[in-house]
Design a protein around this motif. Structure first.
Motif, PDB file in Angstrom:
ATOM      1  N   ALA A   1      -3.536  -3.130   8.497  1.00 33.71           N
ATOM      2  CA  ALA A   1      -2.386  -3.009   9.392  1.00 33.71           C
ATOM      3  C   ALA A   1      -2.779  -2.312  10.687  1.00 33.71           C
ATOM      4  O   ALA A   1      -2.267  -2.642  11.770  1.00 33.71           O
ATOM      5  N   GLY A   2      -3.708  -1.341  10.612  1.00 38.24           N
ATOM      6  CA  GLY A   2      -4.164  -0.663  11.815  1.00 38.24           C
ATOM      7  C   GLY A   2      -4.836  -1.594  12.803  1.00 38.24           C
ATOM      8  O   GLY A   2      -4.790  -1.374  14.021  1.00 38.24           O
TER       9      GLY A   2
ATOM     10  N   ALA B   1      -4.137 -14.971   8.655  1.00 41.70           N
ATOM     11  CA  ALA B   1      -3.440 -13.824   8.072  1.00 41.70           C
ATOM     12  C   ALA B   1      -3.984 -13.508   6.683  1.00 41.70           C
ATOM     13  O   ALA B   1      -4.407 -14.394   5.936  1.00 41.70           O
ATOM     14  N   LEU B   2      -3.940 -12.227   6.344  1.00 41.97           N
ATOM     15  CA  LEU B   2      -4.354 -11.771   5.019  1.00 41.97           C
ATOM     16  C   LEU B   2      -3.108 -11.443   4.195  1.00 41.97           C
ATOM     17  O   LEU B   2      -2.197 -10.773   4.674  1.00 41.97           O
TER      18      LEU B   2
ATOM     19  N   LEU C   1       7.644 -15.893   4.761  1.00 44.61           N
ATOM     20  CA  LEU C   1       8.179 -14.924   5.716  1.00 44.61           C
ATOM     21  C   LEU C   1       9.473 -15.366   6.374  1.00 44.61           C
ATOM     22  O   LEU C   1      10.176 -14.538   6.958  1.00 44.61           O
ATOM     23  N   GLN C   2       9.812 -16.657   6.316  1.00 41.07           N
ATOM     24  CA  GLN C   2      10.945 -17.128   7.101  1.00 41.07           C
ATOM     25  C   GLN C   2      12.303 -16.776   6.485  1.00 41.07           C
ATOM     26  O   GLN C   2      13.342 -17.092   7.063  1.00 41.07           O
TER      27      GLN C   2
ATOM     28  N   GLY D   1       5.783  -4.444  11.748  1.00 40.72           N
ATOM     29  CA  GLY D   1       6.247  -3.581  10.674  1.00 40.72           C
ATOM     30  C   GLY D   1       6.801  -4.379   9.509  1.00 40.72           C
ATOM     31  O   GLY D   1       6.533  -4.080   8.337  1.00 40.72           O
ATOM     32  N   SER D   2       7.564  -5.430   9.821  1.00 38.44           N
ATOM     33  CA  SER D   2       8.118  -6.283   8.760  1.00 38.44           C
ATOM     34  C   SER D   2       7.011  -7.012   8.010  1.00 38.44           C
ATOM     35  O   SER D   2       7.022  -7.095   6.775  1.00 38.44           O
ATOM     36  N   LEU D   3       6.032  -7.538   8.741  1.00 41.56           N
ATOM     37  CA  LEU D   3       4.913  -8.227   8.094  1.00 41.56           C
ATOM     38  C   LEU D   3       4.127  -7.279   7.196  1.00 41.56           C
ATOM     39  O   LEU D   3       3.794  -7.617   6.057  1.00 41.56           O
ATOM     40  N   HIS D   4       3.852  -6.093   7.692  1.00 45.71           N
ATOM     41  CA  HIS D   4       3.044  -5.143   6.918  1.00 45.71           C
ATOM     42  C   HIS D   4       3.775  -4.691   5.659  1.00 45.71           C
ATOM     43  O   HIS D   4       3.145  -4.496   4.615  1.00 45.71           O
ATOM     44  N   ARG D   5       5.090  -4.542   5.741  1.00 44.36           N
ATOM     45  CA  ARG D   5       5.849  -4.150   4.537  1.00 44.36           C
ATOM     46  C   ARG D   5       5.822  -5.250   3.482  1.00 44.36           C
ATOM     47  O   ARG D   5       5.991  -4.974   2.288  1.00 44.36           O
ATOM     48  N   GLN D   6       5.608  -6.482   3.905  1.00 45.89           N
ATOM     49  CA  GLN D   6       5.506  -7.583   2.960  1.00 45.89           C
ATOM     50  C   GLN D   6       4.058  -7.896   2.581  1.00 45.89           C
ATOM     51  O   GLN D   6       3.785  -8.913   1.959  1.00 45.89           O
ATOM     52  N   GLY D   7       3.149  -7.021   2.981  1.00 45.86           N
ATOM     53  CA  GLY D   7       1.753  -7.168   2.575  1.00 45.86           C
ATOM     54  C   GLY D   7       0.976  -8.188   3.381  1.00 45.86           C
ATOM     55  O   GLY D   7      -0.046  -8.693   2.902  1.00 45.86           O
TER      56      GLY D   7
END
Length: 603
Positions: free
Chosen positions: A479-480, A445-446, A318-319, A412-418
């Motif tokens: 994500a919810g 984290a998943l 993620l970094q 939002g950024s994390l969720h877009r990257q799964g």
């Protein structure tokens, strides 16, 4: 980042009448994985060339068709086993035999290599001037049987394959040779020619030429793979490296580990004490880091090791993305050493360290290997939102909205990257001195690649867990779940209270009533913000925000485009046991009437 490789390949008949060797190299489309293989056909039946060619071609062609979730050893075992069964079936039906072949296959993936070997072709690794033979010849013992194979593809219905795995460093040179080359060249001669040759193709030709000049009477095949740059570490790499290291013992202030001076123990997680976090500083640069390691009570639990390795992989993954400014950067010990070399004596707040060059990375990896398993994060001064709440600091509504917008962008950024964080709460949101909100702790984290133990864990802090995760069976976190936890955090920042009250850990949450609007507890909260918060923490998933971008848009629009306040839930929804309660009340009244009738009315 894909591999940077220099590849050379030579295959000649030499003094033999036919060339029964075959070799090939095949990279993946994105050049993040590479397969190289060499085979030497056995010509007793006259079809050794076909056996070698089909074995190598099928392997390099089909390897990238296997599921990405398979370990390289699993994929190689399935493919080589299938080829062996096919060859053996043909050899059993045909006389003379169709053909046998040796096989040595090399897979480069991430920062590791996997070697599969059958027969007497060989693989060597030259690293920092030292040549190591990676394979053992499968030949019969004794002088008379020195060149008789004890293992080969097609010889038996089942094949035993030798596997070897290890780390890949920039500058490594892998050399795969047929017996026509390695039987006449000594390891010293091979190492000397690797050092003398320029490119990989030149080296392969030098080795074949040298074997010819020294009288080899067999086919001459040499395949050279020179590693110039490696890919970013994969999860398998990090897990393998972690499990090869010893656990870190309890550290005291003043202790030194790998040049890092321990200043204080800053976190010791929970009742079960899974993790410890220390504040340390590098003695060379003076920079501070957060050192995270397993608690000594859990240091021998390999599932916990795999979970911490997964956290390291997620953090590095993620970094480089859009959420990077809002996440704490993780470092390898080699990067810490490079940073100390680049800025000697600097003691300011650490800045992101640029990616080192291939040669610098190799040098740092060699000189800065950790002595135990731990993670190193940048140390960022500031306070978590939980610390704000603990000292009864209630931020202004404008500041809360700004923090919520930053948090929504991060999620939002994390969720877009799964990636699903699963533990959003005030204690994991850090507001730094630069005003930037940072999300901490990716331990649960998943990602779809997490260990099974992490996936099965009912993670998160109970008061921030969405209601459907308390169902039987529980709904999986998604994500919810993160958005609900952010809504609870927002409610708590505005009111100092939790929307559904305190939920005791490891007990089922109680969501029997609608939350009180935040403006009832804090008159400064506007009605439009009431609507956003109540929508974020609604008991029904259908009433909540579907994405972090939807929540962010509502916060940015504010009073210009206010949301409607959610309708109150019916009593039957707020109290699922209402029907039973009414039935009990009716039964009690009926019994009272019957008792009165029996005791007081005339008969």
């Amino acid at each position: 980042m894909p591999f940077e490789l220099d590849i050379g390949l030579v295959s000649r008949a030499g003094r033999a009448p036919h060339n029964e060797d075959f070799a090939a190299v095949q990279p993946a489309d994105d050049h993040t994985r590479v397969v190289a293989a060499i085979a030497d056909g056995v010509s007793a039946g006259g079809r050794g060339r076909e056996a070698a060619q089909t074995s190598v071609a099928s392997l390099v062609r089909d390897f990238f068709c296997t599921p990405a979730t398979w370990e390289p050893t699993v994929a190689l075992d399935r493919l080589i086993g299938a080829q062996n069964a096919w060859l053996h079936g043909i050899n059993r039906r045909r006389q003379p035999a169709y053909g046998l072949t040796t096989l040595t296959a090399l897979v480069l993936s991430g920062q590791s290599f996997t070697l599969a070997h059958v027969g007497d072709t060989r693989a060597y690794l030259l690293r920092q001037g030292q040549l190591e033979q990676l394979t053992d010849d499968h030949v019969m013992g004794g002088t008379d049987f020195a060149h008789r194979l004890s293992r080969a593809l097609g010889l038996e219905d089942r094949i035993a394959i030798d596997y070897r795995q290890g780390e890949v460093l920039p500058g490594d040179v892998f050399v795969l040779l047929s017996d026509g080359v390695h039987n006449v060249l000594t390891p010293r001669q091979i190492a000397r020619r690797v050092g003398e040759a320029g490119g990989a193709q030149s080296l392969a030709e030098h080795l074949a030429d040298a074997a010819w000049q020294q009288g080899s009477r067999d086919n001459l095949t040499a395949l050279v793979v020179r590693v110039q740059g490696v890919q970013d570490a994969t999860l398998d790499d990090i897990t393998r490296q972690a499990q090869a290291l010893p656990p870190l013992p309890l550290l005291q202030p003043g202790s030194v580990i790998d040049g890092l001076h321990v200043e204080a123990l800053v976190a010791d997680s929970g009742v079960y004490r899974v993790y410890r976090v220390y504040r340390v500083h590098d003695g060379r640069s003076g920079r501070r880091y957060a050192l995270k390691t397993l608690h000594t009570q859990r240091a021998h639990d390999r599932e916990e090791w795999a979970a911490l390795a997964h956290e390291a992989w997620v953090a590095r993954h993620l970094q480089t993305g859009p959420a990077a400014p809002h996440l704490v950067r993780v470092h390898t010990l080699a990067e810490v050493a490079l940073a100390a070399t680049a800025v000697p004596g600097e003691s300011a707040l650490p800045q992101p360290v640029p990616s080192p060059s291939a040669s610098a990375s190799a040098s740092a990896s060699a000189s800065a290997s950790p002595s135990a398993f731990y993670l190193l994060y940048d140390w960022v001064d500031g306070e978590t939102l939980a610390q704000w709440l603990a000292r009864r600091h209630r931020p202004a509504v404008v500041q809360v909205v700004s923090l919520a917008q930053q948090a929504a962008r991060i999620l939002g950024s994390l969720h877009r990257q799964g990636v699903v964080h699963r533990d959003v709460k005030p204690a994991n949101l850090l507001c730094g001195p630069d005003g930037v909100l940072r999300l901490l702790d990716l331990g649960v984290a998943l990602t779809g690649r997490e260990p099974a133990a992490v996936r099965a864990l009912h993670a998160g802090t109970a008061s921030y867990v969405n209601p459907e995760q308390w169902d039987d069976p529980p709904a999986p976190a998604d994500a919810g779940s993160d958005l609900f936890a952010l809504g609870v955090t927002l409610y708590q920042l505005l009111t100092g209270r939790l929307p559904y009250g305190e939920v005791i850990a490891y007990q089922r949450g109680r969501y029997w009533r609608d939350p009180v609007p935040p403006s009832r507890h804090n008159p400064q909260v506007p009605i439009w913000l009431d609507a956003i918060v109540l929508k974020a923490v609604a008991r029904s998933p259908a009433q909540r925000f579907e994405t972090a971008e939807e929540l962010l848009l509502a916060l940015e629009r504010g009073a210009a485009r206010p949301l409607a306040l959610p309708a109150p839930s019916p009593l039957s929804v707020r109290d699922p046991a209402l029907g039973w309660k009414l039935a009990c009340l009716f039964s009690a009244l009926l019994n009272a009437v019957l008792v009165y009738w029996l005791l007081f009315l005339p008969r």
